[in-house]
Design a protein around this motif. Structure first.
Motif, mmCIF file in Angstrom:
data_model
loop_
_atom_site.group_PDB
_atom_site.id
_atom_site.type_symbol
_atom_site.label_atom_id
_atom_site.label_comp_id
_atom_site.label_asym_id
_atom_site.label_seq_id
_atom_site.Cartn_x
_atom_site.Cartn_y
_atom_site.Cartn_z
ATOM 1 N N MET A 1 38.104 27.621 32.544
ATOM 2 C CA MET A 1 39.003 27.421 32.281
ATOM 3 C C MET A 1 40.247 28.758 33.042
ATOM 4 O O MET A 1 40.786 28.038 32.788
ATOM 5 N N ILE A 2 39.989 29.936 32.403
ATOM 6 C CA ILE A 2 40.970 30.793 33.454
ATOM 7 C C ILE A 2 41.330 30.550 34.368
ATOM 8 O O ILE A 2 42.297 30.787 35.080
ATOM 9 N N GLU A 3 40.402 30.120 35.954
ATOM 10 C CA GLU A 3 40.236 29.536 37.044
ATOM 11 C C GLU A 3 41.138 28.421 37.274
ATOM 12 O O GLU A 3 41.932 28.910 38.000
ATOM 13 N N ASN A 4 41.333 27.807 36.372
ATOM 14 C CA ASN A 4 42.046 26.638 36.807
ATOM 15 C C ASN A 4 43.671 26.588 36.252
ATOM 16 O O ASN A 4 44.863 25.816 36.741
ATOM 17 N N LEU A 5 43.841 27.507 35.422
ATOM 18 C CA LEU A 5 45.505 27.775 35.380
ATOM 19 C C LEU A 5 46.241 27.352 36.472
ATOM 20 O O LEU A 5 47.191 27.625 36.448
ATOM 21 N N PRO A 6 45.919 28.381 37.291
ATOM 22 C CA PRO A 6 47.095 28.258 38.444
ATOM 23 C C PRO A 6 47.514 27.137 39.505
ATOM 24 O O PRO A 6 48.393 26.878 39.335
ATOM 25 N N TYR A 53 51.264 30.423 32.155
ATOM 26 C CA TYR A 53 51.639 31.472 32.687
ATOM 27 C C TYR A 53 51.165 32.832 31.790
ATOM 28 O O TYR A 53 50.535 33.530 32.386
ATOM 29 N N LEU A 54 51.891 32.391 30.901
ATOM 30 C CA LEU A 54 51.548 34.102 29.665
ATOM 31 C C LEU A 54 49.647 34.296 29.255
ATOM 32 O O LEU A 54 49.480 35.518 29.486
ATOM 33 N N VAL A 55 49.490 32.630 29.227
ATOM 34 C CA VAL A 55 47.969 33.134 28.708
ATOM 35 C C VAL A 55 47.709 33.726 29.973
ATOM 36 O O VAL A 55 46.369 34.288 29.856
ATOM 37 N N TYR A 56 47.920 33.276 31.253
ATOM 38 C CA TYR A 56 46.890 33.329 32.375
ATOM 39 C C TYR A 56 46.878 35.231 32.316
ATOM 40 O O TYR A 56 45.930 35.480 32.938
ATOM 41 N N GLN A 57 47.857 35.253 32.579
ATOM 42 C CA GLN A 57 48.273 36.797 33.187
ATOM 43 C C GLN A 57 47.910 37.990 31.905
ATOM 44 O O GLN A 57 46.900 38.782 32.615
ATOM 45 N N SER A 61 44.920 40.148 32.806
ATOM 46 C CA SER A 61 45.302 42.054 32.953
ATOM 47 C C SER A 61 43.947 42.348 31.140
ATOM 48 O O SER A 61 43.703 43.401 31.945
ATOM 49 N N THR A 62 43.572 41.162 30.674
ATOM 50 C CA THR A 62 42.054 41.318 30.018
ATOM 51 C C THR A 62 40.568 42.218 30.810
ATOM 52 O O THR A 62 40.063 42.887 30.195
ATOM 53 N N ARG A 63 41.111 40.965 32.222
ATOM 54 C CA ARG A 63 39.701 41.096 32.309
ATOM 55 C C ARG A 63 40.191 41.995 33.313
ATOM 56 O O ARG A 63 38.752 43.210 33.629
#
Length: 67
Positions: A1-6, A53-57, A61-63
């Motif tokens: 999921m996170i990979e698709n956010l950009p 964008y904020l969720v992705y960032q 950073s958590t990862r």
């Protein structure tokens, strides 16, 4: 999921830009109702972009911090 956010973010930015352009054209043609609708839609799409964008960032950073 996170990979698709950009890609999602890029799409949202593109849609917002097209809505802004459509709104500018509408106001130049004195179609004020359409202009308002385009501007409101551009605002909502931009807000959605910001949230994504904020969720992705945050997730990125958590990862990085957990590695």
């Amino acid at each position: 999921m996170i990979e698709n956010l950009p890609a999602v973010n890029a799409t949202l930015n593109g849609v917002a830009a097209l809505l802004l352009l459509a709104g500018w054209i509408a106001v130049r043609r004195r179609r004020i109702g359409l202009h308002k609708a385009c501007m409101a839609s551009a605002f909502l799409v931009s807000a959605l972009f910001l949230a994504c964008y904020l969720v992705y960032q945050d997730r990125k950073s958590t990862r990085l911090n957990s590695s």
